[in-house]
Design a protein around this motif. Structure first.
Motif, mmCIF file in Angstrom:
data_model
loop_
_atom_site.group_PDB
_atom_site.id
_atom_site.type_symbol
_atom_site.label_atom_id
_atom_site.label_comp_id
_atom_site.label_asym_id
_atom_site.label_seq_id
_atom_site.Cartn_x
_atom_site.Cartn_y
_atom_site.Cartn_z
ATOM 1 N N GLU A 239 2.667 26.560 -125.599
ATOM 2 C CA GLU A 239 3.667 27.323 -126.699
ATOM 3 C C GLU A 239 3.593 28.252 -127.264
ATOM 4 O O GLU A 239 3.905 29.525 -128.219
ATOM 5 N N GLY A 240 1.654 28.882 -127.641
ATOM 6 C CA GLY A 240 1.574 30.632 -127.784
ATOM 7 C C GLY A 240 0.323 30.301 -127.820
ATOM 8 O O GLY A 240 -0.855 30.151 -127.651
ATOM 9 N N PHE A 241 -0.209 31.621 -128.399
ATOM 10 C CA PHE A 241 -1.810 30.880 -129.687
ATOM 11 C C PHE A 241 -1.845 31.279 -130.409
ATOM 12 O O PHE A 241 -3.632 31.514 -130.954
ATOM 13 N N GLN B 263 -0.299 32.026 -137.755
ATOM 14 C CA GLN B 263 -1.533 32.839 -137.021
ATOM 15 C C GLN B 263 -2.641 32.922 -136.190
ATOM 16 O O GLN B 263 -2.687 31.569 -135.672
ATOM 17 N N ILE B 264 -2.793 34.145 -135.275
ATOM 18 C CA ILE B 264 -3.842 34.021 -134.640
ATOM 19 C C ILE B 264 -4.609 33.586 -134.912
ATOM 20 O O ILE B 264 -5.644 35.146 -135.525
ATOM 21 N N TRP B 265 -5.786 32.917 -134.785
ATOM 22 C CA TRP B 265 -7.464 32.616 -135.212
ATOM 23 C C TRP B 265 -8.186 33.128 -134.085
ATOM 24 O O TRP B 265 -7.894 31.691 -133.352
ATOM 25 N N ALA B 266 -9.413 33.372 -134.241
ATOM 26 C CA ALA B 266 -10.638 33.585 -133.466
ATOM 27 C C ALA B 266 -10.994 32.568 -132.687
ATOM 28 O O ALA B 266 -11.885 31.843 -132.096
ATOM 29 N N ARG B 267 -11.386 32.074 -134.185
ATOM 30 C CA ARG B 267 -12.339 30.077 -133.874
ATOM 31 C C ARG B 267 -11.424 28.917 -133.260
ATOM 32 O O ARG B 267 -11.767 28.337 -132.468
ATOM 33 N N ASP B 268 -10.526 29.457 -133.254
ATOM 34 C CA ASP B 268 -9.095 28.162 -132.351
ATOM 35 C C ASP B 268 -9.230 28.718 -131.236
ATOM 36 O O ASP B 268 -9.183 27.667 -130.361
ATOM 37 N N MET B 269 -9.142 29.872 -130.959
ATOM 38 C CA MET B 269 -8.292 30.316 -129.995
ATOM 39 C C MET B 269 -9.950 30.316 -128.879
ATOM 40 O O MET B 269 -9.510 29.849 -127.569
ATOM 41 N N ASN B 270 -11.149 29.868 -129.482
ATOM 42 C CA ASN B 270 -12.244 30.295 -128.667
ATOM 43 C C ASN B 270 -12.033 28.864 -127.830
ATOM 44 O O ASN B 270 -12.628 28.998 -127.298
#
Length: 432
Positions: A50-52, A60-67
């Protein structure tokens, strides 16, 4: 002492009992035939397609989550879109090398924040950062490393953004950490005092920005994340001199974590080393608290021996039993006292003060599989699988009574479970 003896007894069973060949084969068959693993994996992959953004309720797109879902995203999403999403982080990097937490389109920036981040290299976006935490730079380095492992696209390191390559910008991020968030006395990174891996501090209604109410503190999570990031840098940089530099830094940080944060008597990490005054109220023993999330990340960083992993896992199970919470996703135990934090987190077993987060519990499952504790991993993932199926989604966290809370489709939860399931299935295939 009783709890430690309990843990030691379970560890002995782990180490000296083990699976016989036939028992291992039977476990492999059980895992292979467990339909719920495939059901949850399918749900997780659909969620990540569904997306990032972090999940429902988060634009929002978060670094700690996307990791924690980048690897599955690379299998399920368009690679060029992923690459662009990663590069946008670097476009929003600040002039001092500092990395942001995340970003959003300017028209979607609808919440109050007195210190938004902007960059001429990304004119359509606005960024933000919870400055009490020190995992933003290290999360993005891990994202880049995982992306390259999955796609083989090393060219991203040479992509030029506003006159500097991604490779150069990564070095600037590390330099920022060493300049702005490194304590020379202990030889470790620091942030503000928060609950385990959390990004909310006490004594502050907002709680996410380092300010005059903050208490500078060293914890295992921030430093374990740094160690993992340094491991990726050793892998990514082609020059031998660079690899040696990163390796030496990695060994130095790892040694200091063991020296200053590992409690050999209690066989656990202490929550914090305070660089100044402690915020802990008189009569409360913070050092009795077990930080489940930080411990899981520490295992990923290679900071615990095989035997110590069994000990801390047994402690986690005992903490779950004593707390009445549903899984080892339990953030910490015992919890901080009522009203130690402000707002809704003032209540015990709420959000980061003892809530149950699959987002980190799933990482512990991964590490159990990676370190040979597959039977334990399979048993401990079951409550996480069951509640995903029961609630038809990947909730952000769970409260007392296994009550789902927060985002209903939290991609970090989906990502860690999908990876844990893949690891279990791979082990089962190899051991049938």
């Amino acid at each position: 002492m009783i709890r430690l003896l309990f843990a030691i007894g379970i560890v002995a069973a782990f180490i000296f009992g083990g699976c016989t060949p036939s028992a291992k084969q039977q476990l492999a068959e059980t895992i292979s035939q467990d339909i719920s693993l495939s059901v949850v994996d399918s749900m997780a992959r659909a969620t990540i397609r569904e997306g990032f953004n972090a999940g429902s309720g988060y634009s929002q797109i978060w670094a700690r989550d996307m990791n924690t879902f980048i690897e599955v995203a690379c299998e399920e999403n368009d690679t060029e879109e992923i690459r662009s999403a990663i590069l946008l982080f670097f476009a929003l990097q600040q002039s001092n090398g500092e990395m942001i937490d995340g970003y959003v389109l300017k028209e979607d920036f609808t919440w109050y924040d007195d210190t938004p981040y902007y960059s001429e290299a990304a004119p359509k976006h606005v960024a933000f950062k919870n400055t009490v935490e020190t995992d933003q730079e290290t999360s993005l380095i891990q994202i880049v490393g995982k992306y390259i492992r999955k796609t083989g696209d090393r060219s991203i390191l040479e992509e030029e953004i506003a006159g500097r390559t991604v490779s150069e910008r990564i070095e600037e991020m590390v330099n920022y950490l060493m300049r702005e968030r490194f304590d020379e006395k202990y030889g470790l990174l620091y942030g503000a005092m928060t609950a385990d891996w959390g990004d909310v501090q006490p004594n502050d209604d907002f709680g996410c920005d380092m300010n005059e109410l903050s208490h500078a503190a060293i914890d295992v999570y921030d430093n374990a994340m740094f160690i993992i990031a340094l491991d990726y840098l050793v892998e990514l940089y082609p020059e031998e001199a660079d690899r040696q530099k990163w390796q030496q830094q990695r060994e130095r940080i790892a040694g200091n974590v063991r020296k200053h944060l590992w409690d050999a008597d209690r066989q656990k990490f202490i929550p914090h080393v305070y660089l100044g005054e402690s915020p802990i109220p008189a009569g409360f023993d913070e050092n009795a608290i077990h930080y489940h999330g930080g411990t899981a990340v520490a295992i990923e960083a290679g900071l615990l021996s095989h035997e110590e992993i069994a000990v801390v896992n047994a402690q986690m199970l005992e903490n779950v039993r004593l707390s009445g919470m549903p899984s080892i996703g339990l953030t910490l135990y015992p919890v901080y006292p009522q009203n130690f934090f402000h707002g809704w987190m003032a209540e015990p077993y709420v959000y980061q003060n003892g809530g149950d987060w699959t987002w980190f519990g799933g990482r512990m499952i991964q590490q159990l599989v990676a370190n040979g504790y597959v039977e334990e991993a399979y048993a401990e993932i079951r409550p996480m699988l069951d509640r995903v199926i029961r609630n038809k989604g990947f909730y952000e966290w769970y409260g007392k009574g296994n009550i789902p809370s927060g985002s209903g489709n939290f991609k970090g939860s989906a990502g860690v479970l999908a990876k844990a399931i893949a690891m279990l299935k791979h082990w089962a295939e190899e051991n049938k």
